[in-house]
Design a protein around this motif. Structure first.
Motif, PDB file in Angstrom:
ATOM      1  N   ASP A  74       0.927  -1.135  -0.006  1.00 45.96           N
ATOM      2  CA  ASP A  74       0.093   0.119   0.139  1.00 45.96           C
ATOM      3  C   ASP A  74       0.933   1.255  -0.092  1.00 45.96           C
ATOM      4  O   ASP A  74       1.845   1.219   0.679  1.00 45.96           O
ATOM      5  N   LEU A  75       0.247   2.180  -0.800  1.00 48.81           N
ATOM      6  CA  LEU A  75       0.784   3.621  -0.643  1.00 48.81           C
ATOM      7  C   LEU A  75       0.610   4.519   0.409  1.00 48.81           C
ATOM      8  O   LEU A  75      -0.645   4.308   0.769  1.00 48.81           O
ATOM      9  N   PRO A  76       1.318   5.161   0.985  1.00 47.46           N
ATOM     10  CA  PRO A  76       2.472   5.676   0.695  1.00 47.46           C
ATOM     11  C   PRO A  76       3.620   4.534   1.205  1.00 47.46           C
ATOM     12  O   PRO A  76       3.154   3.625   2.217  1.00 47.46           O
ATOM     13  N   ALA A  77       4.585   4.225   0.578  1.00 44.78           N
ATOM     14  CA  ALA A  77       5.468   3.389   0.842  1.00 44.78           C
ATOM     15  C   ALA A  77       6.898   3.795   0.619  1.00 44.78           C
ATOM     16  O   ALA A  77       7.133   4.561  -0.456  1.00 44.78           O
ATOM     17  N   VAL A  78       7.917   2.782   1.013  1.00 44.17           N
ATOM     18  CA  VAL A  78       9.220   3.124   0.706  1.00 44.17           C
ATOM     19  C   VAL A  78       9.784   1.941  -0.182  1.00 44.17           C
ATOM     20  O   VAL A  78       9.566   0.735  -0.157  1.00 44.17           O
ATOM     21  N   ILE A  79      10.463   2.548  -1.533  1.00 39.16           N
ATOM     22  CA  ILE A  79      11.217   1.313  -2.297  1.00 39.16           C
ATOM     23  C   ILE A  79      12.555   1.710  -2.413  1.00 39.16           C
ATOM     24  O   ILE A  79      13.191   2.824  -2.421  1.00 39.16           O
ATOM     25  N   THR A  80      13.453   0.709  -2.473  1.00 40.93           N
ATOM     26  CA  THR A  80      14.903   0.751  -2.645  1.00 40.93           C
ATOM     27  C   THR A  80      15.052   0.010  -3.924  1.00 40.93           C
ATOM     28  O   THR A  80      14.641  -1.269  -4.246  1.00 40.93           O
ATOM     29  N   THR A  81      16.058   0.408  -4.574  1.00 32.50           N
ATOM     30  CA  THR A  81      16.101   0.163  -5.958  1.00 32.50           C
ATOM     31  C   THR A  81      17.402  -0.717  -6.126  1.00 32.50           C
ATOM     32  O   THR A  81      18.404  -0.720  -5.460  1.00 32.50           O
ATOM     33  N   ASP A  82      17.313  -1.692  -7.015  1.00 32.38           N
ATOM     34  CA  ASP A  82      18.507  -2.662  -7.355  1.00 32.38           C
ATOM     35  C   ASP A  82      18.891  -2.468  -8.809  1.00 32.38           C
ATOM     36  O   ASP A  82      18.176  -1.497  -9.588  1.00 32.38           O
ATOM     37  N   LEU A  83      20.005  -3.008  -9.357  1.00 33.45           N
ATOM     38  CA  LEU A  83      20.548  -2.568 -10.481  1.00 33.45           C
ATOM     39  C   LEU A  83      19.711  -2.892 -11.541  1.00 33.45           C
ATOM     40  O   LEU A  83      19.797  -2.094 -12.647  1.00 33.45           O
ATOM     41  N   ARG A  84      19.044  -3.753 -11.662  1.00 30.40           N
ATOM     42  CA  ARG A  84      18.080  -4.408 -12.716  1.00 30.40           C
ATOM     43  C   ARG A  84      17.001  -3.419 -13.161  1.00 30.40           C
ATOM     44  O   ARG A  84      16.387  -3.873 -14.195  1.00 30.40           O
ATOM     45  N   LEU A  85      16.741  -2.544 -12.383  1.00 27.81           N
ATOM     46  CA  LEU A  85      15.258  -1.884 -12.539  1.00 27.81           C
ATOM     47  C   LEU A  85      15.239  -0.939 -13.577  1.00 27.81           C
ATOM     48  O   LEU A  85      14.060  -1.019 -14.363  1.00 27.81           O
ATOM     49  N   ASN A  86      16.300  -0.261 -14.258  1.00 26.25           N
ATOM     50  CA  ASN A  86      16.394   0.393 -15.276  1.00 26.25           C
ATOM     51  C   ASN A  86      17.613   0.680 -15.629  1.00 26.25           C
ATOM     52  O   ASN A  86      18.793   0.684 -14.787  1.00 26.25           O
ATOM     53  N   GLU A  87      17.732   1.759 -16.897  1.00 26.70           N
ATOM     54  CA  GLU A  87      18.956   2.158 -17.207  1.00 26.70           C
ATOM     55  C   GLU A  87      18.754   3.513 -17.069  1.00 26.70           C
ATOM     56  O   GLU A  87      18.286   3.940 -18.040  1.00 26.70           O
ATOM     57  N   PRO A  88      19.545   4.609 -16.035  1.00 20.93           N
ATOM     58  CA  PRO A  88      19.267   5.943 -16.213  1.00 20.93           C
ATOM     59  C   PRO A  88      19.509   6.552 -17.616  1.00 20.93           C
ATOM     60  O   PRO A  88      20.588   6.063 -18.307  1.00 20.93           O
ATOM     61  N   ARG A  89      18.768   7.733 -17.727  1.00 19.59           N
ATOM     62  CA  ARG A  89      18.776   8.362 -18.957  1.00 19.59           C
ATOM     63  C   ARG A  89      20.235   9.301 -19.098  1.00 19.59           C
ATOM     64  O   ARG A  89      20.851   9.538 -18.046  1.00 19.59           O
ATOM     65  N   PHE A  90      20.753   9.665 -20.158  1.00 18.36           N
ATOM     66  CA  PHE A  90      21.559  10.706 -20.258  1.00 18.36           C
ATOM     67  C   PHE A  90      21.124  11.907 -20.154  1.00 18.36           C
ATOM     68  O   PHE A  90      19.898  12.101 -20.394  1.00 18.36           O
ATOM     69  N   VAL A  91      21.826  12.951 -19.771  1.00 16.12           N
ATOM     70  CA  VAL A  91      21.267  14.123 -19.594  1.00 16.12           C
ATOM     71  C   VAL A  91      21.428  14.915 -20.780  1.00 16.12           C
ATOM     72  O   VAL A  91      22.349  14.947 -21.299  1.00 16.12           O
ATOM     73  N   LYS A  92      20.307  15.585 -21.463  1.00 21.46           N
ATOM     74  CA  LYS A  92      20.505  16.454 -22.563  1.00 21.46           C
ATOM     75  C   LYS A  92      20.982  17.922 -22.077  1.00 21.46           C
ATOM     76  O   LYS A  92      20.563  18.467 -21.182  1.00 21.46           O
ATOM     77  N   LEU A  93      21.875  18.466 -23.047  1.00 21.45           N
ATOM     78  CA  LEU A  93      22.569  19.459 -22.485  1.00 21.45           C
ATOM     79  C   LEU A  93      21.481  20.799 -22.171  1.00 21.45           C
ATOM     80  O   LEU A  93      21.674  21.330 -21.334  1.00 21.45           O
TER      81      LEU A  93
END
Lengths: 248, 536
Positions: free
Chosen positions: A169-188
């Motif tokens: 149930d929300l609100p909740a705390v999530i901690t992330t592991d490596l395979r969750l996603n690949e962070p985006r590059f920052v656009k200039l």
């Protein structure tokens, strides 16, 4: 729904860390500093949830001196809407960090608080769990997949036995592991936009958080250096060597 | 291709080294309304800067008055100069040449100094973008330079777009300043396109390798500067060492080899290690540990090799143009002065016209002219080179002649035409063991799944021609062991192929310079890739 994301300024994962000669800590002189990679994944997930229409606002929060504004600005450039720096020169341990995050959560009333499963400098893996306990809300740690529907989140967790899927149930705390996603590059151009986004600075003392660090660090030491190995020509030689050393 | 997103500035500077930063700071000091940005391929400012470095402080006094009260980290005044001729086991003290007198100069980490200059530029309103590589040049319809194209991110090794793909934007500006450092890959294109070197000698280079050590307490004498010539070089290989003593028991050590060496079997990185393990040198480092290591090409051609530095829409400054003073072994003061001169010139002539003449009439060029014959004098070997250097120093460069420079890749001799001298190199004791171990200390990181940024035009030449003629010198001159000739397996078994370990590359540019067939083209990898030097 608001999503709060905790991001920590840590030594970059590419940097070769070394212990100071006097054992008083790790030498960070001239070392590149970055957002803790797991926290970057947390932020990426928050941004994807917002882009999917599951959240309205993403707020990045970091605890530390002004230097950590650099990481907050990177977070804003990635796409966070605003940033909070809890200003302190002290180095907080996980419990104090969790208490600080709780104070921010009470102020902001987020639906989700996402943090990395651990920071790559101290590798404690405690803050998320402690925050959930203090906040008295559910937690889903080591997430490799997150889906939000209404007031619940379905989270796939990486556990020793494999994968475990739970609903919280929300609100909740999530901690992330490596395979969750690949962070985006920052656009200039987004770096320029980030300069104009709000960054609120709150002195730690204003939050009334007790910073009673319970652990005292006595000294730092590097791992013992490995002794020089030898090359053996054959399996027989290997067995002989092992026997000579009493290992077989 | 889709229309790329565009950002506009009044001036875009390519490369956040001392020249680019000095130029940007001066531009803003002269006109705070002018919009200026700096693009830097390193993940952080200073992370791909490698220099000795002993600097002359006058340009800093000029650019940032009061800097002496707010010094960059790891900056200390020089207290003592020494100049040695090394033999294999001993050394002789030589008189310090006047150009190398460092009284009043400072030892710095140039990386740390650039990291210290950057926030001062930002305070003046310069936008600095580390982690973004200028991969291409934007030309206007009239053929003039109109800005730069930032490299795409998230391209796989096979050229396809990964899920993280992000198209690079274009930065347009009426004026683009190229301060890419020695052998900049865009500067190289510009020199060719605008024929900027048609009236000068070919540019020449050296390769510098450097390590920063934490030594045993008491070994460092902060402020001490020592240079040497001799061992382990033979008399036809130009080169020498530097040792700079820093505070907190740190010592910077490095070695520079002229890339006009003739011996196809020569290994510059090994020469550095041989020097470091000289009996009188290694005692400084025994019991210590390496903090950081790297390599970078140095521009050595000077006066007679300086290309034209202006073209429609753009200027070349710093080592990218080639203003380093070799006998002084210093380029930072020249680079900063050139950057400031460019900024001041743009204050009066928005289109940059006349900058090249302004540079040639300036003290920067006068300094280069005075020493122009010293470095090429060493083409005839060490001893004649030293005699010539003495003559040129005494006469203050008033000789009526100017010695010629020749392209370094043409100096390499074929295996059959050259008898490598007996080097008698010693068994080394100090780390690093080999070049790969050294790369470890450069903290080099490249995303592995990206196109190889060392483009070899024709690898058949490597296997069929170079192997026979030169013995694949790329496998030896590269300080990071990027190039390897390996046995083919599978169907091609028995054959050989060139393997390029691009992820090791420390962006020194030596291969682009020294490859005898000039078929290696260094292009920039994904922004943020490459070495992450700490205090080099």
């Amino acid at each position: 729904m608001k999503i709060l994301v905790g991001i920590k300024r840590v030594v970059d994962y590419n940097v070769r860390v070394r212990v100071k000669p006097d054992g008083s800590g790790v030498d960070l002189d001239g070392a590149k500093m970055s957002i803790n990679p797991f926290d970057e994944i947390a932020l990426e997930e928050a941004l994807r949830l917002r882009e999917a229409g599951k959240a309205a606002e993403v707020i990045v929060v970091s605890i530390g001196p002004n230097a950590c504004q650099q990481q907050l600005r990177t977070g804003l450039a990635m796409g966070a809407d605003r940033a909070i720096q809890v200003d302190t020169e002290e180095r907080l341990q996980p419990l104090a960090v969790a208490r600080t995050f709780l104070a921010i959560a009470e102020k902001e009333q987020p639906g989700l608080f996402i943090v990395g499963k651990q920071a790559i400098d101290d590798d404690n893996s405690q803050t998320g769990q402690m925050l959930a306990a203090l906040w008295n809300r559910p937690q889903a740690t080591f997430a490799s997949e997150v889906q939000v529907e209404g007031d619940t989140a379905t989270v796939t967790r990486e556990v020793d036995a494999g994968l475990e899927t739970i609903e919280i149930d929300l609100p909740a705390v999530i901690t992330t592991d490596l395979r969750l996603n690949e962070p985006r590059f920052v656009k200039l151009p987004d770096i320029m936009k980030a300069k104009r986004k709000p960054l609120e600075v709150i002195p730690l003392s204003d939050l009334g958080v007790a910073n009673d660090n319970t652990l005292e660090i006595e000294h730092f030491a590097p791992p013992a250096t490995r002794e020089k190995g030898i090359m053996v020509d054959s399996a027989e030689a290997l067995v002989t060597e092992l026997k000579n050393r009493g290992l077989l | 291709m889709s229309e790329r997103e565009v950002m506009e500035y009044d001036v875009v500077v390519v490369g956040a080294g001392p020249a680019g930063l000095a130029c940007a700071i001066r531009l803003k000091q002269l006109d705070s309304e002018r919009s200026v940005c700096i693009i830097e391929k390193a993940s952080e400012i200073g992370a791909q800067i490698l220099s000795g470095a002993v600097i002359e402080p006058q340009p800093l006094d000029d650019l940032l008055p009061g800097w002496r009260d707010n010094m960059p980290p790891h900056c200390i005044p020089v207290t003592e100069d020494a100049f040695l001729m090394l033999g294999k086991t001993g050394s002789k003290k030589l008189p310090t040449p006047p150009q190398s007198n460092n009284h009043g100069n400072f030892i710095v980490s140039l990386g740390a100094m650039c990291a210290w200059m950057a926030p001062q530029a930002e305070d003046l309103g310069v936008d600095i973008f580390p982690g973004y590589a200028a991969a291409g040049i934007h030309y206007r319809q009239d053929g003039s330079v109109g800005g730069v194209i930032i490299g795409d991110m998230g391209i796989a090794a096979d050229g396809s777009q990964k899920s993280s793909y992000m198209e690079g934007i274009e930065i347009h500006a009426p004026m683009t300043i190229f301060s890419e450092g020695c052998r900049g890959h865009l500067s190289k294109q510009l020199i060719k396109k605008f024929d900027l070197d048609k009236d000068c000698d070919p540019q020449t280079y050296g390769i510098g390798t450097k390590e920063l050590w934490q030594v045993k307490p008491g070994k460092s004498q902060p402020g001490r500067v020592q240079h040497s010539i001799g061992w382990p070089m033979d008399s036809h290989t130009y080169g020498g060492s530097f040792i700079y003593h820093l505070e907190n028991d740190r010592i910077a050590i490095g070695f520079v080899t002229g890339l006009d060496y003739p011996d196809p079997n020569f290994q510059p990185w090994e020469a550095f290690q041989q020097f470091k393990n000289h009996p009188e040198i290694k005692t400084l480092f025994e019991g210590g540990e390496i903090l950081s290591a790297g390599a970078r090409a140095i521009v050595e051609g000077g006066y007679q090799s300086l290309p034209k530095t202006e073209m429609p829409g753009a200027l070349l400054i710093g080592d990218g143009a080639g203003t380093l003073n070799v006998p002084k072994i210093k380029g930072v003061h020249q680079a900063m002065r050139g950057g400031m001169l460019a900024a001041e010139h743009l204050g009066q002539h928005a289109d940059g016209k006349g900058y090249d003449k302004a540079l040639r009439d300036s003290p920067i060029m006068a300094e280069l002219k005075k020493v122009r014959n010293i470095r090429p004098g060493f083409h005839k070997g060490l001893w004649l080179g030293l005699i010539n250097a003495g003559w040129e120093t005494i006469t203050g460069g008033y000789s009526p002649w100017t010695l010629k420079n020749h392209a370094d890749h043409t100096a390499l001799k074929r295996l059959e035409d050259y008898q490598s001298p007996e080097r008698n190199w010693i068994d080394r004791e100090l780390p690093p063991r080999d070049r790969l171990a050294s790369v470890y200390f450069s903290t080099t990181a490249h995303e592995e799944d990206q196109p190889v940024h060392l483009q070899v035009a024709d690898t058949d030449i490597c296997i069929n021609q170079c192997t026979v003629e030169y013995g694949n010198p790329c496998t030896r001159f590269c300080p990071a062991h990027v190039y390897e000739i390996v046995e083919e397996d599978g169907e091609m078994e028995g054959g050989k192929r060139l393997q390029i370990n691009a992820a090791n590359c420390v962006h020194c540019k030596t291969c682009d310079i020294k490859d005898p067939y000039q078929i290696i083209n260094w292009v920039t990898p994904e922004g943020g890739s490459g070495p992450n030097y700490q205090n080099l």
